[in-house]
Design an enzyme around this catalytic site. Structure first.
Site, PDB file in Angstrom:
ATOM      1  N   ARG A  93      -0.032  -9.957  13.750  1.00  0.00           N
ATOM      2  CA  ARG A  93      -0.496  -8.458  12.780  1.00  0.00           C
ATOM      3  C   ARG A  93      -0.904  -9.128  11.587  1.00  0.00           C
ATOM      4  O   ARG A  93      -2.157  -8.747  11.203  1.00  0.00           O
ATOM      5  CB  ARG A  93       0.720  -7.647  11.858  1.00  0.00           C
TER       6      ARG A  93
ATOM      7  N   ARG B  88      11.780  -2.199  11.693  1.00  0.00           N
ATOM      8  CA  ARG B  88      10.691  -1.412  12.392  1.00  0.00           C
ATOM      9  C   ARG B  88      10.873  -2.743  13.499  1.00  0.00           C
ATOM     10  O   ARG B  88      11.081  -4.129  13.677  1.00  0.00           O
ATOM     11  CB  ARG B  88       9.188  -1.978  12.047  1.00  0.00           C
TER      12      ARG B  88
ATOM     13  N   LYS C 279       0.984  -0.424  -0.301  1.00  0.00           N
ATOM     14  CA  LYS C 279       0.153   0.134  -0.395  1.00  0.00           C
ATOM     15  C   LYS C 279       1.203   1.410   0.164  1.00  0.00           C
ATOM     16  O   LYS C 279       0.370   2.066  -0.632  1.00  0.00           O
ATOM     17  CB  LYS C 279      -1.044   0.044   1.268  1.00  0.00           C
TER      18      LYS C 279
ATOM     19  N   ARG D 152      -9.138   0.711   9.187  1.00  0.00           N
ATOM     20  CA  ARG D 152      -8.781  -0.768   9.677  1.00  0.00           C
ATOM     21  C   ARG D 152      -9.928  -1.673  10.725  1.00  0.00           C
ATOM     22  O   ARG D 152      -9.418  -2.965  10.696  1.00  0.00           O
ATOM     23  CB  ARG D 152      -7.361  -0.813  10.324  1.00  0.00           C
TER      24      ARG D 152
ATOM     25  N   ARG E   1      11.596  -6.722   4.684  1.00  0.00           N
ATOM     26  CA  ARG E   1      11.717  -5.355   4.515  1.00  0.00           C
ATOM     27  C   ARG E   1      12.599  -4.160   5.981  1.00  0.00           C
ATOM     28  O   ARG E   1      12.940  -4.750   6.892  1.00  0.00           O
ATOM     29  CB  ARG E   1      10.416  -4.877   5.248  1.00  0.00           C
TER      30      ARG E   1
HETATM   31  P1  AMP Z   1       1.297   0.434   8.789  1.00  0.00           P
HETATM   32  O1  AMP Z   1       2.454   0.889   9.068  1.00  0.00           O
HETATM   33  O2  AMP Z   1       0.135   0.946   8.766  1.00  0.00           O
HETATM   34  O3  AMP Z   1       0.980  -1.813   9.314  1.00  0.00           O
HETATM   35  O4  AMP Z   1       1.550   0.023  11.071  1.00  0.00           O
HETATM   36  C1  AMP Z   1       1.688   0.389  12.201  1.00  0.00           C
HETATM   37  C2  AMP Z   1       1.126   0.081  13.271  1.00  0.00           C
HETATM   38  O5  AMP Z   1      -0.025   1.554  13.656  1.00  0.00           O
HETATM   39  C3  AMP Z   1       0.039  -1.141  12.910  1.00  0.00           C
HETATM   40  O6  AMP Z   1       0.607  -2.443  13.348  1.00  0.00           O
HETATM   41  C4  AMP Z   1      -1.103  -0.269  13.896  1.00  0.00           C
HETATM   42  O7  AMP Z   1      -0.738  -1.493  15.657  1.00  0.00           O
HETATM   43  C5  AMP Z   1      -0.848   1.069  13.890  1.00  0.00           C
HETATM   44  N1  AMP Z   1      -2.125   1.737  13.532  1.00  0.00           N
HETATM   45  C6  AMP Z   1      -2.228   1.740  11.935  1.00  0.00           C
HETATM   46  N2  AMP Z   1      -3.077   2.060  11.147  1.00  0.00           N
HETATM   47  C7  AMP Z   1      -3.923   1.656  12.841  1.00  0.00           C
HETATM   48  C8  AMP Z   1      -5.441   2.236  11.821  1.00  0.00           C
HETATM   49  N3  AMP Z   1      -5.913   2.775  11.195  1.00  0.00           N
HETATM   50  N4  AMP Z   1      -6.110   1.066  13.440  1.00  0.00           N
HETATM   51  C9  AMP Z   1      -5.332   0.815  14.121  1.00  0.00           C
HETATM   52  N5  AMP Z   1      -4.176   0.754  14.612  1.00  0.00           N
HETATM   53  C10 AMP Z   1      -3.331   1.204  13.359  1.00  0.00           C
END
Ligand code: AMP
Length: 215
Positions: A173, A162, A13, A88, A127
């Site tokens: 996740r 990360r 994404k 999400r 990654r």
């Molecule tokens: P991402 O970089 O999108 O994979 O997000 C990393 C982490 O941020 C996720 O595993 C969640 O802990 C948190 N996070 C990001 N976006 C959301 C969302 N829309 N709702 C809830 N948690 C989020």
């Protein structure tokens, strides 16, 4: 363009969003990037979110909606936006629907990027991300390494793995995605807004998105 990018963590994404911003100046809004920035800056939001993020759990909907309500009203969103990692959960999608009505915004499409779980798992384990929260460029030690090992091509900061990209956190996740986020596919299908694109190359996915938007 005003689109929502759906897809599991590691589906591409962020990479696709970055390529789309170059087309018409729409902004990428990644809730994950915003939260990582808040954690690094040590803000109240960051302190509240950090534990959830490290475990690979979702941050509570109320925190996310607070971020998005402010973000969508910033002037740079007028040209368009690419929502990356939001919504999400079904409650987030419902709250977003109400928020967009309130702000008088219509979005064009929901793009679901569909990539097999084994490809995603491998991709996330390899990654690496730029540690500079203003940059957060993405690399892959196998398929897209930086020119100089461990150093971001774009800003020169160290690139890191990360904290939520250990095998255990990745597995968690992906399970969280299946349980909480995958139901959004049906939600947006019912609304008549969904386009699913199957593909592992970001260029091919971008080409499909352009075709479906008629640009
Ligand atoms: P991402 O970089 O999108 O994979 O997000 C990393 C982490 O941020 C996720 O595993 C969640 O802990 C948190 N996070 C990001 N976006 C959301 C969302 N829309 N709702 C809830 N948690 C989020």
């Amino acid at each position: 363009m005003k689109i929502i990018l759906l897809g599991a963590p590691g589906a591409g994404k962020g990479t696709v969003a970055k390529q789309l911003t170059a087309i018409d100046g729409s902004v990428q809004i990644s809730t994950g990037d915003i939260l990582r920035g808040a954690v690094q800056a040590g803000t109240e939001l960051g302190k509240e979110a950090e534990g959830y993020m490290k475990r690979g759990d979702l941050v509570p909907d109320s925190l996310i909606m607070g971020i998005m309500e402010k973000r969508l009203q910033e002037p740079d969103c007028q040209k368009g936006f690419l929502l990356d990692g939001f919504p999400r959960t079904i409650p987030q999608a419902e709250a977003l629907k109400g928020l967009l009505v309130k702000l008088g915004i219509n979005f064009d499409k929901v793009i679901n990027i569909d990539v097999p779980r084994d490809v995603i798992f491998d991709r996330l384990c390899t990654r690496r991300t730029c540690s500079n929260t203003a940059c957060q460029a993405i690399y892959n030690v196998k398929s897209m390494p930086p020119k100089k090992e461990g150093v971001c091509d774009k800003c020169g900061s160290p690139i890191v793995q990360r904290a939520d990209e250990t095998e255990e956190a990745i597995s968690h996740r992906l399970d969280t995605y299946n349980e909480k986020t995958a139901p959004l596919i049906g939600f947006y299908e019912k609304e008549g807004l969904l386009k699913t694109i199957t593909g592992t190359s970001s260029e091919a996915v971008v080409a499909e998105i352009k075709k479906s938007l008629g640009i």
